[in-house]
Design a protein around this motif. Structure first.
Motif, PDB file in Angstrom:
ATOM      1  N   LYS A  93       5.775  -7.159   5.556  1.00  0.00           N
ATOM      2  CA  LYS A  93       5.827  -5.898   4.797  1.00  0.00           C
ATOM      3  C   LYS A  93       4.448  -5.457   4.336  1.00  0.00           C
ATOM      4  CE  LYS A  93      10.594  -6.201   3.152  1.00  0.00           C
ATOM      5  NZ  LYS A  93      11.064  -7.465   2.563  1.00  0.00           N
ATOM      6  N   LYS A 145       2.040  -6.070  15.269  1.00  0.00           N
ATOM      7  CA  LYS A 145       1.409  -4.911  14.621  1.00  0.00           C
ATOM      8  C   LYS A 145       0.131  -5.291  13.882  1.00  0.00           C
ATOM      9  CE  LYS A 145       1.665  -0.942  11.747  1.00  0.00           C
ATOM     10  NZ  LYS A 145       2.315  -0.030  10.843  1.00  0.00           N
ATOM     11  N   ALA A 156      -4.192  -7.162   7.955  1.00  0.00           N
ATOM     12  CA  ALA A 156      -4.824  -5.876   7.604  1.00  0.00           C
ATOM     13  C   ALA A 156      -5.836  -6.034   6.475  1.00  0.00           C
ATOM     14  CB  ALA A 156      -3.768  -4.839   7.243  1.00  0.00           C
ATOM     15  N   ALA A 162      -7.911  -8.373   3.164  1.00  0.00           N
ATOM     16  CA  ALA A 162      -7.590  -8.955   1.864  1.00  0.00           C
ATOM     17  C   ALA A 162      -6.551  -8.065   1.196  1.00  0.00           C
ATOM     18  CB  ALA A 162      -8.850  -9.042   1.014  1.00  0.00           C
ATOM     19  N   ILE A 204      -5.302  -5.710  -1.050  1.00  0.00           N
ATOM     20  CA  ILE A 204      -5.984  -4.744  -1.934  1.00  0.00           C
ATOM     21  C   ILE A 204      -5.250  -4.636  -3.271  1.00  0.00           C
ATOM     22  CG2 ILE A 204      -6.761  -2.342  -2.162  1.00  0.00           C
ATOM     23  CD1 ILE A 204      -6.828  -2.282   0.982  1.00  0.00           C
ATOM     24  N   LYS A 205      -3.903  -4.776  -3.213  1.00  0.00           N
ATOM     25  CA  LYS A 205      -3.136  -4.657  -4.462  1.00  0.00           C
ATOM     26  C   LYS A 205      -3.426  -5.831  -5.406  1.00  0.00           C
ATOM     27  CE  LYS A 205       0.243  -1.976  -1.916  1.00  0.00           C
ATOM     28  NZ  LYS A 205       1.426  -2.042  -1.045  1.00  0.00           N
ATOM     29  N   GLY A 234     -10.809  -8.661   5.775  1.00  0.00           N
ATOM     30  CA  GLY A 234     -10.589 -10.102   5.751  1.00  0.00           C
ATOM     31  C   GLY A 234      -9.840 -10.598   6.982  1.00  0.00           C
ATOM     32  N   GLY A 282     -16.553 -10.034   2.419  1.00  0.00           N
ATOM     33  CA  GLY A 282     -16.751 -11.145   1.490  1.00  0.00           C
ATOM     34  C   GLY A 282     -16.284 -12.485   2.017  1.00  0.00           C
TER      35      GLY A 282
HETATM   36  C1  HXC Z   1      -2.432  -4.762   0.617  1.00  0.00           C
HETATM   37  C2  HXC Z   1      -1.673  -3.625   2.462  1.00  0.00           C
HETATM   38  C3  HXC Z   1      -2.923  -3.810   3.121  1.00  0.00           C
HETATM   39  C4  HXC Z   1      -3.940  -4.533   2.414  1.00  0.00           C
HETATM   40  C5  HXC Z   1      -1.637  -2.698   4.413  1.00  0.00           C
HETATM   41  N1  HXC Z   1      -0.909  -2.930   3.315  1.00  0.00           N
HETATM   42  N2  HXC Z   1      -2.863  -3.222   4.321  1.00  0.00           N
HETATM   43  N3  HXC Z   1      -1.441  -4.099   1.232  1.00  0.00           N
HETATM   44  N4  HXC Z   1      -3.642  -4.983   1.172  1.00  0.00           N
HETATM   45  N5  HXC Z   1      -5.141  -4.793   2.956  1.00  0.00           N
HETATM   46  C6  HXC Z   1       0.455  -2.516   3.030  1.00  0.00           C
HETATM   47  C7  HXC Z   1       0.539  -1.035   2.732  1.00  0.00           C
HETATM   48  O1  HXC Z   1       0.198  -0.786   1.392  1.00  0.00           O
HETATM   49  C8  HXC Z   1       2.002  -0.752   3.009  1.00  0.00           C
HETATM   50  O2  HXC Z   1       2.769  -1.209   1.932  1.00  0.00           O
HETATM   51  C9  HXC Z   1       2.302  -1.674   4.200  1.00  0.00           C
HETATM   52  O3  HXC Z   1       1.278  -2.685   4.175  1.00  0.00           O
HETATM   53  C10 HXC Z   1       2.211  -0.954   5.525  1.00  0.00           C
HETATM   54  O4  HXC Z   1       0.946  -0.319   5.623  1.00  0.00           O
HETATM   55  P1  HXC Z   1       0.781   1.233   6.006  1.00  0.00           P
HETATM   56  O5  HXC Z   1      -0.551   1.640   5.518  1.00  0.00           O
HETATM   57  O6  HXC Z   1       1.954   2.016   5.587  1.00  0.00           O
HETATM   58  O7  HXC Z   1       0.776   1.117   7.612  1.00  0.00           O
HETATM   59  P2  HXC Z   1       0.046   2.088   8.655  1.00  0.00           P
HETATM   60  O8  HXC Z   1       0.183   3.516   8.219  1.00  0.00           O
HETATM   61  O9  HXC Z   1       0.548   1.676   9.986  1.00  0.00           O
HETATM   62  O10 HXC Z   1      -1.523   1.749   8.537  1.00  0.00           O
HETATM   63  C11 HXC Z   1      -2.017   0.453   8.906  1.00  0.00           C
HETATM   64  C12 HXC Z   1      -3.453   0.248   8.397  1.00  0.00           C
HETATM   65  C13 HXC Z   1      -3.492   0.538   6.881  1.00  0.00           C
HETATM   66  C14 HXC Z   1      -4.428   1.186   9.136  1.00  0.00           C
HETATM   67  C15 HXC Z   1      -3.834  -1.200   8.713  1.00  0.00           C
HETATM   68  O11 HXC Z   1      -2.483  -0.218   6.242  1.00  0.00           O
HETATM   69  C16 HXC Z   1      -4.788   0.155   6.230  1.00  0.00           C
HETATM   70  O12 HXC Z   1      -5.805   0.882   6.346  1.00  0.00           O
HETATM   71  N6  HXC Z   1      -4.827  -0.948   5.490  1.00  0.00           N
HETATM   72  C17 HXC Z   1      -5.975  -1.395   4.720  1.00  0.00           C
HETATM   73  C18 HXC Z   1      -7.049  -1.926   5.618  1.00  0.00           C
HETATM   74  C19 HXC Z   1      -8.264  -2.385   4.825  1.00  0.00           C
HETATM   75  O13 HXC Z   1      -8.918  -1.579   4.128  1.00  0.00           O
HETATM   76  N7  HXC Z   1      -8.566  -3.657   4.879  1.00  0.00           N
HETATM   77  C20 HXC Z   1      -9.744  -4.216   4.216  1.00  0.00           C
HETATM   78  C21 HXC Z   1      -9.318  -4.717   2.878  1.00  0.00           C
HETATM   79  S1  HXC Z   1     -10.732  -5.260   1.950  1.00  0.00           S
HETATM   80  P3  HXC Z   1       3.893  -0.277   1.224  1.00  0.00           P
HETATM   81  O14 HXC Z   1       4.360  -1.114   0.076  1.00  0.00           O
HETATM   82  O15 HXC Z   1       3.209   0.988   0.839  1.00  0.00           O
HETATM   83  O16 HXC Z   1       4.910  -0.095   2.311  1.00  0.00           O
HETATM   84  C22 HXC Z   1     -11.080  -6.783   2.509  1.00  0.00           C
HETATM   85  C23 HXC Z   1     -12.197  -7.508   1.766  1.00  0.00           C
HETATM   86  C24 HXC Z   1     -12.431  -8.903   2.301  1.00  0.00           C
HETATM   87  O17 HXC Z   1     -10.475  -7.279   3.383  1.00  0.00           O
HETATM   88  C25 HXC Z   1     -13.372  -9.670   1.427  1.00  0.00           C
HETATM   89  C26 HXC Z   1     -12.717 -10.251   0.215  1.00  0.00           C
HETATM   90  C27 HXC Z   1     -13.499 -11.342  -0.442  1.00  0.00           C
END
Ligand code: HXC
Length: 257
Positions: free
Chosen positions: A23, A59, A63, A65, A67-68, A108, A139
């Motif tokens: 999810k 899929k 995606a 770390a 974020i929430k 991540g 990170g």
């Molecule tokens: C928390 C996430 C998430 C994430 C997706 N979800 N990525 N929740 N953290 N990184 C959740 C969404 O909120 C959503 O929950 C569900 O997964 C489905 O995602 P959608 O966005 O509806 O899907 P889609 O439209 O198909 O888009 C897919 C996606 C997009 C392009 C991958 O989800 C996205 O851009 N995600 C974030 C990618 C990102 O920025 N990653 C880097 C994170 S920072 P709900 O509850 O709304 O259904 C990082 C830092 C690392 O990684 C270093 C740390 C030390």
């Protein structure tokens, strides 16, 4: 207690770890990190396991770390808890880890794939370091491992724009070792892992160590380290057996000693 965010399975001499937060597109929260690190440690300590495969879903490999979980953290908290520092422990596994990446490997998720020893990708795989879009930066080693994998120009492009890299570009740049049809990525990774698991486990660990030196030392130091590791294989039963088997025109029976 059973892990909540991953599935683990043994397939003969291969340990399979599947990220399982569908999810959230396998977003990497602290619980998942703790469970993956524990699973890798357990497989690594198991002499019956010769290689590990880490995968996600079609899929999303992951995606990024979560974020929430991360959004409300303060500087004092991330420093105080060494936020995500435990991921570094994956690089201490002597057992090779193969990432089977399909779908999104972002932030991540991309970093986790690069923490593995090699990456087998499905045709739908997408890599990226989109942290910049969130006002942060990689990170879990992304700025370092991506740069070593694809060079400075591409890494700067990826890290500064946050754009996504499709699999053909990732293969061209050497980020992934093989691209296969999406529904074959896991099977291919398992085949590669099975092949590795038939080799001498000692030679495998030394070979992995030697290749990793290329990232962590000068050429002269790396070649010297390789020579010492190579010499040390002559202290193993598996060197005796492997060479005897060749001379006797038979398959080797490695004892992993
Ligand atoms: C928390 C996430 C998430 C994430 C997706 N979800 N990525 N929740 N953290 N990184 C959740 C969404 O909120 C959503 O929950 C569900 O997964 C489905 O995602 P959608 O966005 O509806 O899907 P889609 O439209 O198909 O888009 C897919 C996606 C997009 C392009 C991958 O989800 C996205 O851009 N995600 C974030 C990618 C990102 O920025 N990653 C880097 C994170 S920072 P709900 O509850 O709304 O259904 C990082 C830092 C690392 O990684 C270093 C740390 C030390």
């Amino acid at each position: 207690t059973e892990p909540q965010t991953i599935l683990t399975e043994r397939r003969d001499r291969v340990g399979l770890i599947t990220l399982n937060r569908p999810k959230a597109l396998n977003a990497l929260n602290t619980e998942l990190m703790t469970e993956v690190v524990a699973a890798v440690k357990e497989f690594d300590a198991d002499a019956g396991i010769g290689a590990i495969v880490l995968t996600g879903s079609q899929k999303a490999f992951a995606a990024g770390a979560d974020i929430k979980e991360m959004s409300s953290k303060t500087y004092a908290e991330v420093v105080g808890e060494s936020f995500f520092g435990a991921w570094d422990e994956l690089s201490r596994s002597r057992t090779p880890i193969i990432a089977a990446v399909t779908g999104y490997a972002l932030g991540g998720g991309c970093e986790l794939a690069m923490l593995c020893d090699t990456i087998i990708a499905g045709e739908n795989a997408v890599f990226g370091q989109p942290e910049i879009n969130l006002g942060v930066i990689p990170g879990i080693g992304g700025s370092q491992r991506l740069t070593r994998a694809v060079g400075k120009a591409k890494a700067m492009d990826m890290v500064l724009t946050g754009r996504q890299m499709k699999v053909d570009e990732a293969e061209r740049m050497g980020l992934v070792s093989r691209v296969v049809p999406t529904d074959k990525a896991l099977d291919t990774a398992l085949e590669v892992a099975t092949t590795i698991a038939t080799k001498s486990a000692i030679a495998t660990a030394l070979a992995k160590d030697a290749v990793n030196r290329a990232f962590e030392s000068s050429l002269t130091e790396g070649v010297r380290a390789e020579r010492a590791l190579f010499y040390s294989t002559f202290a193993t039963d598996d060197q005796t057996e492997g060479m005897a088997a060749f001379v006797e025109k038979r398959e080797p029976r490695f004892t992993h000693r």
